[in-house]
Design a protein around this motif. Structure first.
Motif, PDB file in Angstrom:
ATOM      1  N   SER A 106      -5.281  -3.264  14.035  1.00  0.00           N
ATOM      2  CA  SER A 106      -5.980  -4.523  13.793  1.00  0.00           C
ATOM      3  C   SER A 106      -5.572  -5.028  12.407  1.00  0.00           C
ATOM      4  CB  SER A 106      -7.494  -4.341  13.873  1.00  0.00           C
ATOM      5  OG  SER A 106      -7.932  -3.428  12.898  1.00  0.00           O
ATOM      6  N   ARG A 107      -5.560  -6.316  12.268  1.00  0.00           N
ATOM      7  CA  ARG A 107      -5.071  -6.910  11.024  1.00  0.00           C
ATOM      8  C   ARG A 107      -6.074  -6.725   9.895  1.00  0.00           C
ATOM      9  NH1 ARG A 107      -4.047 -13.131  10.045  1.00  0.00           N
ATOM     10  NH2 ARG A 107      -4.050 -12.868   7.836  1.00  0.00           N
ATOM     11  N   ASN A 108      -5.581  -6.254   8.745  1.00  0.00           N
ATOM     12  CA  ASN A 108      -6.422  -6.126   7.554  1.00  0.00           C
ATOM     13  C   ASN A 108      -5.576  -6.397   6.318  1.00  0.00           C
ATOM     14  OD1 ASN A 108      -5.159  -3.660   6.699  1.00  0.00           O
ATOM     15  ND2 ASN A 108      -6.338  -2.594   8.258  1.00  0.00           N
ATOM     16  N   THR A 109      -6.138  -6.218   5.141  1.00  0.00           N
ATOM     17  CA  THR A 109      -5.437  -6.574   3.907  1.00  0.00           C
ATOM     18  C   THR A 109      -4.521  -5.468   3.387  1.00  0.00           C
ATOM     19  OG1 THR A 109      -7.333  -5.833   2.626  1.00  0.00           O
ATOM     20  CG2 THR A 109      -7.231  -8.174   3.158  1.00  0.00           C
ATOM     21  N   ASP A 110      -4.715  -4.235   3.813  1.00  0.00           N
ATOM     22  CA  ASP A 110      -3.903  -3.117   3.321  1.00  0.00           C
ATOM     23  C   ASP A 110      -2.938  -2.621   4.391  1.00  0.00           C
ATOM     24  OD1 ASP A 110      -5.309  -3.148   0.905  1.00  0.00           O
ATOM     25  OD2 ASP A 110      -6.877  -1.876   1.730  1.00  0.00           O
ATOM     26  N   MET A 111      -2.064  -3.474   4.825  1.00  0.00           N
ATOM     27  CA  MET A 111      -1.162  -3.102   5.906  1.00  0.00           C
ATOM     28  C   MET A 111       0.213  -2.738   5.358  1.00  0.00           C
ATOM     29  SD  MET A 111      -2.195  -5.857   8.789  1.00  0.00           S
ATOM     30  CE  MET A 111      -1.367  -5.000  10.084  1.00  0.00           C
ATOM     31  N   LEU A 112       0.797  -1.713   5.968  1.00  0.00           N
ATOM     32  CA  LEU A 112       2.156  -1.290   5.652  1.00  0.00           C
ATOM     33  C   LEU A 112       2.994  -1.386   6.911  1.00  0.00           C
ATOM     34  CD1 LEU A 112       1.442   1.966   3.627  1.00  0.00           C
ATOM     35  CD2 LEU A 112       2.063  -0.251   2.708  1.00  0.00           C
ATOM     36  N   ILE A 113       4.281  -1.678   6.723  1.00  0.00           N
ATOM     37  CA  ILE A 113       5.207  -1.602   7.846  1.00  0.00           C
ATOM     38  C   ILE A 113       6.311  -0.625   7.492  1.00  0.00           C
ATOM     39  CG2 ILE A 113       4.706  -3.898   8.767  1.00  0.00           C
ATOM     40  CD1 ILE A 113       7.313  -4.866   7.520  1.00  0.00           C
ATOM     41  N   LYS A 114       6.802   0.046   8.516  1.00  0.00           N
ATOM     42  CA  LYS A 114       7.880   1.015   8.366  1.00  0.00           C
ATOM     43  C   LYS A 114       9.108   0.411   9.019  1.00  0.00           C
ATOM     44  CE  LYS A 114       9.071   5.650  10.012  1.00  0.00           C
ATOM     45  NZ  LYS A 114      10.278   5.291  10.718  1.00  0.00           N
ATOM     46  N   THR A 115      10.181   0.310   8.242  1.00  0.00           N
ATOM     47  CA  THR A 115      11.441  -0.232   8.738  1.00  0.00           C
ATOM     48  C   THR A 115      12.536   0.795   8.480  1.00  0.00           C
ATOM     49  OG1 THR A 115      12.076  -1.257   6.650  1.00  0.00           O
ATOM     50  CG2 THR A 115      10.681  -2.566   8.108  1.00  0.00           C
TER      51      THR A 115
END
Length: 148
Positions: A106-115
């Motif tokens: 779910s969308r929140n302010t502390d999101m990380l993505i792994k690329t």
């Protein structure tokens, strides 16, 4: 830390409860059978009692299924929002969306993505319509990717 792949979010996280629908259908059929038996034998109170019990169980099962359906719809909408974020991130980074995973469902302010190039933090603007990708270094990451 758990990350969720693009394909996992695109495909949905929940299984549709076919077993629960079958149980509701069986309860409905049993309810109708006992209702018909009660109307044919009005002096036999066991059919009335069984009809009331089955009606209560049927309403309870239908309410649970409705609640699960609304929860599944909410999860589907949130997954749709996340897939859009992943697609925009992939476009900004010049990689395929399938190679990106995100750390929340779910969308929140502390999101990380792994690329493939590393980890990025998503920093959203005030309205949440746009975001900035900031490269981060994780200290001793213990990463699990769901959906790969």
């Amino acid at each position: 830390m758990t990350f969720y792949s693009y394909n996992y979010l695109k495909g949905g996280q929940t299984n549709w409860g076919i077993v629960r629908i079958a149980i509701i259908a069986l309860l409905a059929v049993a309810f109708l059978i006992f209702l018909i038996k009660y109307f044919r034998n009005k002096w036999d109170l066991k059919y009335r009692d069984l009809t009331i019990i089955l009606a209560t169980l049927l309403l309870l099962a239908a309410a649970i299924q409705y609640s699960d359906l609304t929860n599944m719809h909410t999860a589907s909408v949130q997954s749709g929002q996340l897939t859009v974020i992943i697609e925009k991130s992939a476009k900004k980074l010049g990689v395929q969306p399938e190679s990106i995973a995100i750390n929340d469902t779910s969308r929140n302010t502390d999101m990380l993505i792994k690329t493939p190039e590393g980890y990025y933090q998503l920093i959203f603007n005030g309205s949440g319509s746009e975001f900035l990708l900031s490269k981060v270094n994780l200290y001793e990451p213990d990463i699990t990717v769901v959906g790969e």
